[in-house]
Design an enzyme around this catalytic site. Structure first.
Site, PDB file in Angstrom:
ATOM      1  N   ASN A   6       4.204   5.499  15.826  1.00 44.18           N
ATOM      2  CA  ASN A   6       4.409   6.608  14.889  1.00 44.18           C
ATOM      3  C   ASN A   6       5.906   6.771  14.647  1.00 44.18           C
ATOM      4  O   ASN A   6       6.681   6.832  15.598  1.00 44.18           O
ATOM      5  CB  ASN A   6       3.817   7.900  15.457  1.00 44.18           C
ATOM      6  CG  ASN A   6       3.593   8.963  14.406  1.00 44.18           C
ATOM      7  OD1 ASN A   6       4.454   9.206  13.564  1.00 44.18           O
ATOM      8  ND2 ASN A   6       2.435   9.587  14.427  1.00 44.18           N
ATOM      9  N   LYS A  36      -8.042   5.413   6.913  1.00 43.45           N
ATOM     10  CA  LYS A  36      -7.427   4.765   8.070  1.00 43.45           C
ATOM     11  C   LYS A  36      -8.389   3.760   8.677  1.00 43.45           C
ATOM     12  O   LYS A  36      -9.563   4.058   8.919  1.00 43.45           O
ATOM     13  CB  LYS A  36      -7.015   5.797   9.117  1.00 43.45           C
ATOM     14  CG  LYS A  36      -6.243   5.205  10.285  1.00 43.45           C
ATOM     15  CD  LYS A  36      -5.626   6.288  11.148  1.00 43.45           C
ATOM     16  CE  LYS A  36      -4.912   5.706  12.356  1.00 43.45           C
ATOM     17  NZ  LYS A  36      -3.830   4.767  11.957  1.00 43.45           N
ATOM     18  N   GLY A  86       0.826  -1.204   0.000  1.00 43.84           N
ATOM     19  CA  GLY A  86       0.000   0.000   0.000  1.00 43.84           C
ATOM     20  C   GLY A  86       0.859   1.252   0.000  1.00 43.84           C
ATOM     21  O   GLY A  86       2.054   1.217  -0.300  1.00 43.84           O
ATOM     22  N   ARG A  87       0.246   2.366   0.372  1.00 51.47           N
ATOM     23  CA  ARG A  87       0.952   3.646   0.286  1.00 51.47           C
ATOM     24  C   ARG A  87       2.175   3.699   1.201  1.00 51.47           C
ATOM     25  O   ARG A  87       3.233   4.181   0.804  1.00 51.47           O
ATOM     26  CB  ARG A  87      -0.023   4.790   0.600  1.00 51.47           C
ATOM     27  CG  ARG A  87      -1.026   5.034  -0.529  1.00 51.47           C
ATOM     28  CD  ARG A  87      -2.083   6.040  -0.155  1.00 51.47           C
ATOM     29  NE  ARG A  87      -3.007   5.510   0.832  1.00 51.47           N
ATOM     30  CZ  ARG A  87      -4.121   6.130   1.223  1.00 51.47           C
ATOM     31  NH1 ARG A  87      -4.431   7.311   0.712  1.00 51.47           N
ATOM     32  NH2 ARG A  87      -4.923   5.589   2.125  1.00 51.47           N
ATOM     33  N   GLY A 123       5.332  -0.859  11.853  1.00 49.35           N
ATOM     34  CA  GLY A 123       4.541   0.351  12.023  1.00 49.35           C
ATOM     35  C   GLY A 123       3.055   0.084  11.981  1.00 49.35           C
ATOM     36  O   GLY A 123       2.255   1.017  12.022  1.00 49.35           O
ATOM     37  N   HIS A 161      -7.014  12.044  10.923  1.00 44.40           N
ATOM     38  CA  HIS A 161      -6.370  11.228   9.894  1.00 44.40           C
ATOM     39  C   HIS A 161      -7.228  11.170   8.631  1.00 44.40           C
ATOM     40  O   HIS A 161      -8.404  11.510   8.643  1.00 44.40           O
ATOM     41  CB  HIS A 161      -6.127   9.802  10.406  1.00 44.40           C
ATOM     42  CG  HIS A 161      -4.980   9.696  11.358  1.00 44.40           C
ATOM     43  ND1 HIS A 161      -5.084  10.031  12.685  1.00 44.40           N
ATOM     44  CD2 HIS A 161      -3.691   9.290  11.167  1.00 44.40           C
ATOM     45  CE1 HIS A 161      -3.912   9.834  13.284  1.00 44.40           C
ATOM     46  NE2 HIS A 161      -3.061   9.392  12.380  1.00 44.40           N
ATOM     47  N   THR A 197      -0.581  -0.554  13.164  1.00 47.70           N
ATOM     48  CA  THR A 197      -1.291  -0.185  14.382  1.00 47.70           C
ATOM     49  C   THR A 197      -2.398  -1.184  14.668  1.00 47.70           C
ATOM     50  O   THR A 197      -2.726  -2.028  13.836  1.00 47.70           O
ATOM     51  CB  THR A 197      -1.868   1.238  14.268  1.00 47.70           C
ATOM     52  OG1 THR A 197      -2.762   1.294  13.145  1.00 47.70           O
ATOM     53  CG2 THR A 197      -0.755   2.258  14.084  1.00 47.70           C
TER      54      THR A 197
END
Length: 260
Positions: free
Chosen positions: A118, A150, A12-13, A90, A146, A92
């Site tokens: 973060n 998300k 993904g991004r 990273g 956000h 979450t």
């Protein structure tokens, strides 16, 4: 100097941004991608593997960067540690049981891993400053904002910020509870007396305000990530430092030399 071989978990991004950052680093080599939901077998000229075990065996990386989801990350972590690959995570929404298990596995194998809510250095400093301020104020609220893609709310950063503030204070904050709430939930979520509000809108990236209130004054600490490239210096720092670790480190504070 031998370059650090890095695989990226997730296409993904954030995965693509991580891949670009690794490719731009003279001391790193991008080996390929892992993604259990991938439809393509190749991305940016490198292979994409749907099996964590098979991909790690084929790529033989030193470190894998993971920005995926809470279902895939435990599968990846088990496969990575089994093959002696260090982790920079990273993702979450990971539960405490997984983090405790990961900590035990890292210690047993003497392998490093970094899990951070973060990776933006400014966000880490924002959380650090919030812990300092928490000792001097009785009331606090967090507004996190956000992008609308998300998956989780509140953000891992907001949750970690509130937990750190409560721990630094040593007791719950004093929270306003209205006499009436015509729209249930309008006061937001609550953690240790800290009210947390989650905003999700197109056009946002990642932003957070911590607002402290006291007699005749307020203190606001705010951080804004205006692009995903803001996370990359922290990611690359973690990749370099995890090579020196033989245990799990949660958060970037220790890597940055920030005391609680």
């Amino acid at each position: 100097m031998e370059r650090i071989r890095v695989a990226v978990s997730g296409t993904g991004r954030m995965g693509r941004e991580s891949a670009r950052a690794v490719r731009s680093s003279a001391d790193m080599e991008l080996t390929g991608f892992l993604d259990g939901l991938a439809t393509a077998s190749e991305l940016e000229g490198l292979a994409v593997y749907r099996s964590a075990a098979d991909g790690l065996a084929a790529m033989n990386p030193d470190v894998v960067i993971d920005f995926t989801n809470a279902a895939w990350t435990p599968v990846l972590a088990e496969a990575a540690l089994e093959k002696g690959v260090r982790l920079v995570i990273g993702t979450t929404g990971l539960d405490q049981a997984f983090l405790e298990r990961l900590g035990r596995d890292c210690a047993r194998r003497r392998l490093g891993a970094v899990v951070a809510p973060n990776f933006a250095l400014g966000a880490v400093l924002m959380m650090h400053f919030a812990r300092q301020a928490a000792k001097f104020f009785d009331s606090a609220e967090i507004i996190e904002l956000h992008h609308d893609g998300k998956a989780d709310a509140p953000s891992g950063t907001a949750k970690a910020t509130a937990e750190g503030m409560v721990a630094a204070r040593g007791r719950p904050f004093v929270r306003n509870v209205p006499d009436r709430e015509p729209l249930p939930g309008s006061r937001g979520a609550e953690l240790g007396g800290v009210t947390i509000h989650a905003v999700r809108l197109p056009g946002l990236v990642a932003h957070q305000e911590v607002i402290f209130g006291g007699t005749g004054q307020t203190l606001t600490i705010r951080h804004d990530s205006t692009g995903r490239d803001s996370f990359m210096p922290g990611v690359l720092l973690a990749v370099r430092r995890v090579m020196e670790l033989d245990r799990l480190v949660v958060g970037l504070e220790e890597l940055l030399g920030l005391a609680s």
